[in-house]
Design a protein around this motif. Structure first.
Motif, PDB file in Angstrom:
ATOM      1  N   SER A 165       0.834  -1.223   0.000  1.00 35.02           N
ATOM      2  CA  SER A 165       0.000   0.000   0.000  1.00 35.02           C
ATOM      3  C   SER A 165       0.854   1.253   0.000  1.00 35.02           C
ATOM      4  O   SER A 165       0.451   2.306  -0.505  1.00 35.02           O
ATOM      5  CB  SER A 165      -0.936  -0.005   1.220  1.00 35.02           C
ATOM      6  OG  SER A 165      -0.158  -0.123   2.429  1.00 35.02           O
ATOM      7  N   ASP A 166       2.040   1.085   0.576  1.00 37.02           N
ATOM      8  CA  ASP A 166       2.969   2.226   0.549  1.00 37.02           C
ATOM      9  C   ASP A 166       4.141   1.979  -0.396  1.00 37.02           C
ATOM     10  O   ASP A 166       5.180   2.625  -0.297  1.00 37.02           O
ATOM     11  CB  ASP A 166       3.509   2.502   1.971  1.00 37.02           C
ATOM     12  CG  ASP A 166       2.412   3.008   2.900  1.00 37.02           C
ATOM     13  OD1 ASP A 166       1.518   3.683   2.386  1.00 37.02           O
ATOM     14  OD2 ASP A 166       2.480   2.672   4.098  1.00 37.02           O
ATOM     15  N   GLY A 167       3.961   1.006  -1.294  1.00 36.58           N
ATOM     16  CA  GLY A 167       5.054   0.650  -2.171  1.00 36.58           C
ATOM     17  C   GLY A 167       5.267   1.627  -3.302  1.00 36.58           C
ATOM     18  O   GLY A 167       4.456   2.539  -3.541  1.00 36.58           O
ATOM     19  N   GLY A 168       6.344   1.420  -3.981  1.00 40.51           N
ATOM     20  CA  GLY A 168       6.732   2.338  -5.041  1.00 40.51           C
ATOM     21  C   GLY A 168       5.713   2.437  -6.154  1.00 40.51           C
ATOM     22  O   GLY A 168       5.426   3.538  -6.663  1.00 40.51           O
ATOM     23  N   LEU A 169       5.155   1.295  -6.583  1.00 39.88           N
ATOM     24  CA  LEU A 169       4.200   1.317  -7.682  1.00 39.88           C
ATOM     25  C   LEU A 169       2.942   2.121  -7.301  1.00 39.88           C
ATOM     26  O   LEU A 169       2.393   2.892  -8.104  1.00 39.88           O
ATOM     27  CB  LEU A 169       3.811  -0.111  -8.080  1.00 39.88           C
ATOM     28  CG  LEU A 169       4.706  -0.777  -9.129  1.00 39.88           C
ATOM     29  CD1 LEU A 169       4.314  -2.241  -9.290  1.00 39.88           C
ATOM     30  CD2 LEU A 169       4.587  -0.052 -10.459  1.00 39.88           C
ATOM     31  N   ALA A 170       2.496   1.925  -6.041  1.00 43.10           N
ATOM     32  CA  ALA A 170       1.293   2.662  -5.604  1.00 43.10           C
ATOM     33  C   ALA A 170       1.541   4.161  -5.614  1.00 43.10           C
ATOM     34  O   ALA A 170       0.701   4.957  -6.067  1.00 43.10           O
ATOM     35  CB  ALA A 170       0.883   2.199  -4.203  1.00 43.10           C
ATOM     36  N   LYS A 171       2.700   4.569  -5.145  1.00 44.19           N
ATOM     37  CA  LYS A 171       3.009   6.002  -5.111  1.00 44.19           C
ATOM     38  C   LYS A 171       3.159   6.556  -6.525  1.00 44.19           C
ATOM     39  O   LYS A 171       2.755   7.698  -6.814  1.00 44.19           O
ATOM     40  CB  LYS A 171       4.285   6.227  -4.304  1.00 44.19           C
ATOM     41  CG  LYS A 171       4.093   5.905  -2.813  1.00 44.19           C
ATOM     42  CD  LYS A 171       5.348   6.227  -2.038  1.00 44.19           C
ATOM     43  CE  LYS A 171       5.169   5.873  -0.557  1.00 44.19           C
ATOM     44  NZ  LYS A 171       4.091   6.644   0.088  1.00 44.19           N
ATOM     45  N   LEU A 172       3.758   5.763  -7.438  1.00 42.32           N
ATOM     46  CA  LEU A 172       3.871   6.234  -8.810  1.00 42.32           C
ATOM     47  C   LEU A 172       2.489   6.407  -9.457  1.00 42.32           C
ATOM     48  O   LEU A 172       2.258   7.353 -10.214  1.00 42.32           O
ATOM     49  CB  LEU A 172       4.711   5.244  -9.636  1.00 42.32           C
ATOM     50  CG  LEU A 172       6.222   5.267  -9.396  1.00 42.32           C
ATOM     51  CD1 LEU A 172       6.875   4.112 -10.132  1.00 42.32           C
ATOM     52  CD2 LEU A 172       6.826   6.605  -9.868  1.00 42.32           C
ATOM     53  N   ARG A 173       1.601   5.477  -9.165  1.00 41.01           N
ATOM     54  CA  ARG A 173       0.268   5.588  -9.736  1.00 41.01           C
ATOM     55  C   ARG A 173      -0.468   6.809  -9.180  1.00 41.01           C
ATOM     56  O   ARG A 173      -1.209   7.510  -9.908  1.00 41.01           O
ATOM     57  CB  ARG A 173      -0.523   4.309  -9.457  1.00 41.01           C
ATOM     58  CG  ARG A 173       0.002   3.097 -10.246  1.00 41.01           C
ATOM     59  CD  ARG A 173      -0.923   1.907 -10.082  1.00 41.01           C
ATOM     60  NE  ARG A 173      -0.400   0.742 -10.801  1.00 41.01           N
ATOM     61  CZ  ARG A 173       0.172  -0.300 -10.233  1.00 41.01           C
ATOM     62  NH1 ARG A 173       0.300  -0.328  -8.886  1.00 41.01           N
ATOM     63  NH2 ARG A 173       0.621  -1.284 -10.957  1.00 41.01           N
ATOM     64  N   GLN A 174      -0.280   7.100  -7.866  1.00 39.44           N
ATOM     65  CA  GLN A 174      -0.906   8.294  -7.283  1.00 39.44           C
ATOM     66  C   GLN A 174      -0.375   9.564  -7.971  1.00 39.44           C
ATOM     67  O   GLN A 174      -1.128  10.488  -8.310  1.00 39.44           O
ATOM     68  CB  GLN A 174      -0.618   8.353  -5.784  1.00 39.44           C
ATOM     69  CG  GLN A 174      -1.352   7.281  -4.972  1.00 39.44           C
ATOM     70  CD  GLN A 174      -0.945   7.287  -3.509  1.00 39.44           C
ATOM     71  OE1 GLN A 174      -0.154   8.137  -3.075  1.00 39.44           O
ATOM     72  NE2 GLN A 174      -1.489   6.339  -2.743  1.00 39.44           N
ATOM     73  N   ALA A 175       0.973   9.580  -8.156  1.00 42.39           N
ATOM     74  CA  ALA A 175       1.563  10.761  -8.797  1.00 42.39           C
ATOM     75  C   ALA A 175       1.040  10.926 -10.219  1.00 42.39           C
ATOM     76  O   ALA A 175       0.792  12.039 -10.698  1.00 42.39           O
ATOM     77  CB  ALA A 175       3.086  10.629  -8.800  1.00 42.39           C
TER      78      ALA A 175
END
Length: 551
Positions: free
Chosen positions: A235-245
């Motif tokens: 949930s706090d992984g890199g892919l999730a953050k990239l998708r949010q950005a």
């Protein structure tokens, strides 16, 4: 054939060089002139005992050199002993006897033993006389002589004999193997049961070891793979953050050109990160392991290696060993049937050999009667009409059977009416012995003999018509081989193609024996001396001339 003889310092012979050719050569001389010395010297070259008494007084050694045209059998014998001869090259035998004892021998300048010289002599020279112990007097060669006389082919019997011996050896080997395996039956049954239960497979160790190593590596990095998965997909992984950005940039991307480019870069990053995640998941799946499977593989691998050590083979050879031991146990269980088959084959081979050997025996018996008749026809002219000759063909015990059959052949004679037959060697008279051998040689037509024959005083004690008969038969034999005859008979001497005179000379200090070749005039004079004695008369010369003309 003897081509040359060189003698140095042998008894009364100081230096002598003689050349020989084919046909009948006669050696004559007064009694005591030294004819026996010449034969003794040749005997040295043929392997006779090197007696230091043969060395001329006052010298350190005696040397005899004999040259021969080597027959194929002699060349083959030399090759077997590592002494090669070039085709067409003479065979040169040199014997040195020292005055202080000891001797040396050389064949074509290579050191050789006296034993080898004696073996060579059987192919080179036959010396027939009262001291003869070879040639026709050797019973071991009588069977071959009879076979040659009758043109008997021993090939089929030899082939059958080899097949019989091979069958016998195969049966013996099978019995030995069966007995050995029978002693090991208990161990064999246990080993087969153990290996069958374990059921090793070809290449199994490598498969187990590779799979075990892979599972061990997976166990070591399992936590790392889970941590990577959390960093990428949590949930706090890199892919999730990239998708949010990316979602935020999608809303504001139109406000500035650089924001659109930033969105495109993040999209590419999301794709790469997703591929990375897929590869991590693929590796995790490949390296995933079942602890129970790891334990089972380890147990199997350890048991496999322990079983290999027990049987002293490599683990990869266990499957082949299991098959081999199973086959041995099967052979043991069915061994009786296998032995029965081999025993039948042996019996058939033995029967085939006996049939061939019996056929040889029948041919030899027939040939023996024909040879006996031929010899009988030669005895009366040689003043041996009271004697009887027979060729004994005697069956031998089975342990004496061989490639040439199962007969022993020996030439036997009875010298007087009513006397029992005995081997040729039992004849007391040297003169009789030589004449018997001559009769045999004529009957056999020189089958199987040496290239050179020497008759030592074959005419001893006879004269007139008998001596003429001896001379005629010697000349007949000499048409097929080289013949040298030491003779006191003018009838025999007149038959010679070459005539050597042996004479003794004395210079007041030293006595010497010499030998020289006679021309026609000298031959006539020597034969006249043999006819008349010390005083040669004109009548003796005339008679010598008639002998030479009619020879």
């Amino acid at each position: 054939m003897l081509t040359a003889l060189s003698i140095r310092d042998v008894v009364l012979i100081e230096a002598l060089d003689l050349d020989f050719s084919g046909g009948l050569g006669v050696l004559t001389g007064e009694t005591g002139a030294g004819k026996s010395i010449l034969l003794d010297a040749l005997g040295l070259a043929l392997g006779a005992r090197g007696d230091s008494a043969l060395v001329r007084h006052g010298t350190t050694q005696a040397v005899v050199t004999a040259s021969f045209d080597a027959p194929p059998a002699a060349a083959a014998l030399l090759a077997e002993n590592g002494l090669e001869t070039e085709p067409g090259e003479p065979l040169i035998i040199r014997r040195i006897v020292k005055a202080d004892g000891g001797s040396r021998a050389f064949v074509n300048d290579a050191p050789a033993s006296a034993g080898l010289l004696r073996e060579l002599a059987t192919h080179l020279v036959e010396i027939h006389g009262q001291h003869d112990d070879r040639g026709l007097l050797n019973a071991r060669g009588h069977r071959a002589l009879l076979d040659s006389f009758a043109r008997i082919d021993t090939g089929p019997a030899a082939h059958a004999y080899r097949a019989w011996r091979a069958a016998s050896e195969a049966l013996a080997t099978a019995k030995d193997e069966l007995e050995s395996e029978a002693r090991d039956r208990e161990w064999l049954e246990h080993a087969v049961a153990e290996l069958t239960a374990f059921a090793p497979e070809d290449g199994e160790e490598e498969v187990l070891a590779t799979r075990r190593a892979g599972m061990q590596r997976g166990e070591k990095i399992a936590d790392d793979l889970r941590a990577i998965a959390d960093l990428l997909e949590g949930s706090d992984g890199g892919l999730a953050k990239l998708r949010q950005a990316a979602r935020v940039l999608e809303r504001v991307g139109e406000d500035h050109e650089a924001l659109g480019e930033a969105l495109a870069a993040i999209d590419r990053a999301i794709i790469e990160a997703a591929e990375a995640q897929d590869k991590v998941d693929e590796a995790a799946a490949a390296l995933a392991f079942d602890p129970a499977q790891l334990e089972a593989d380890e147990t199997r691998l350890f048991d496999l290696r322990a079983l290999a050590r027990k049987h002293r083979v490599q683990p990869e050879d266990l499957a082949a060993l299991s098959q081999d031991l199973s086959e041995r146990l099967d052979r043991l269980d069915s061994g009786g049937a296998g032995l029965a088959k081999l025993e039948r084959a042996l019996a058939e081979a033995a029967t085939a050999y006996v049939i061939e050997a019996d056929a040889l025996s029948a041919q030899r018996s027939d040939a023996a009667m024909r040879l006996d008749a031929a010899v009988k026809g030669e005895l009366a002219p040689l003043k041996l009409d009271a004697a009887r000759f027979r060729t004994a063909v005697v069956p031998v015990a089975e342990d004496g059977w061989g490639p040439a059959g199962k007969d022993r052949v020996e030439f036997e004679i009875s010298t007087n009416p009513g006397a029992p037959f005995a081997p040729l060697t039992k004849i007391a008279s040297g003169g009789e012995l030589s004449r018997f051998i001559l009769a045999l040689k004529v009957a056999l037509a020189e089958e199987g003999g040496a290239a050179t024959m020497i008759f030592d005083e074959i005419d001893r004690g006879v004269g007139g018509a008998v001596a003429s008969a001896i001379g005629e038969r010697l000349a007949r034999l000499a048409d097929r081989t080289q013949l040298l005859v030491v003779t006191h008979s003018p009838q025999v001497a007149a038959r010679g193609r070459h005539h050597l005179l042996i004479a003794k000379s004395h210079d007041g200090t030293v006595t010497r024996t010499g030998v020289r070749m006679l021309d026609e005039g000298e031959r006539r004079e020597e034969i006249a001396r043999m006819l008349s004695g010390a005083t040669v008369t004109d009548e003796a010369r005339a008679q010598a001339k008639r002998l030479l003309e009619t020879a």
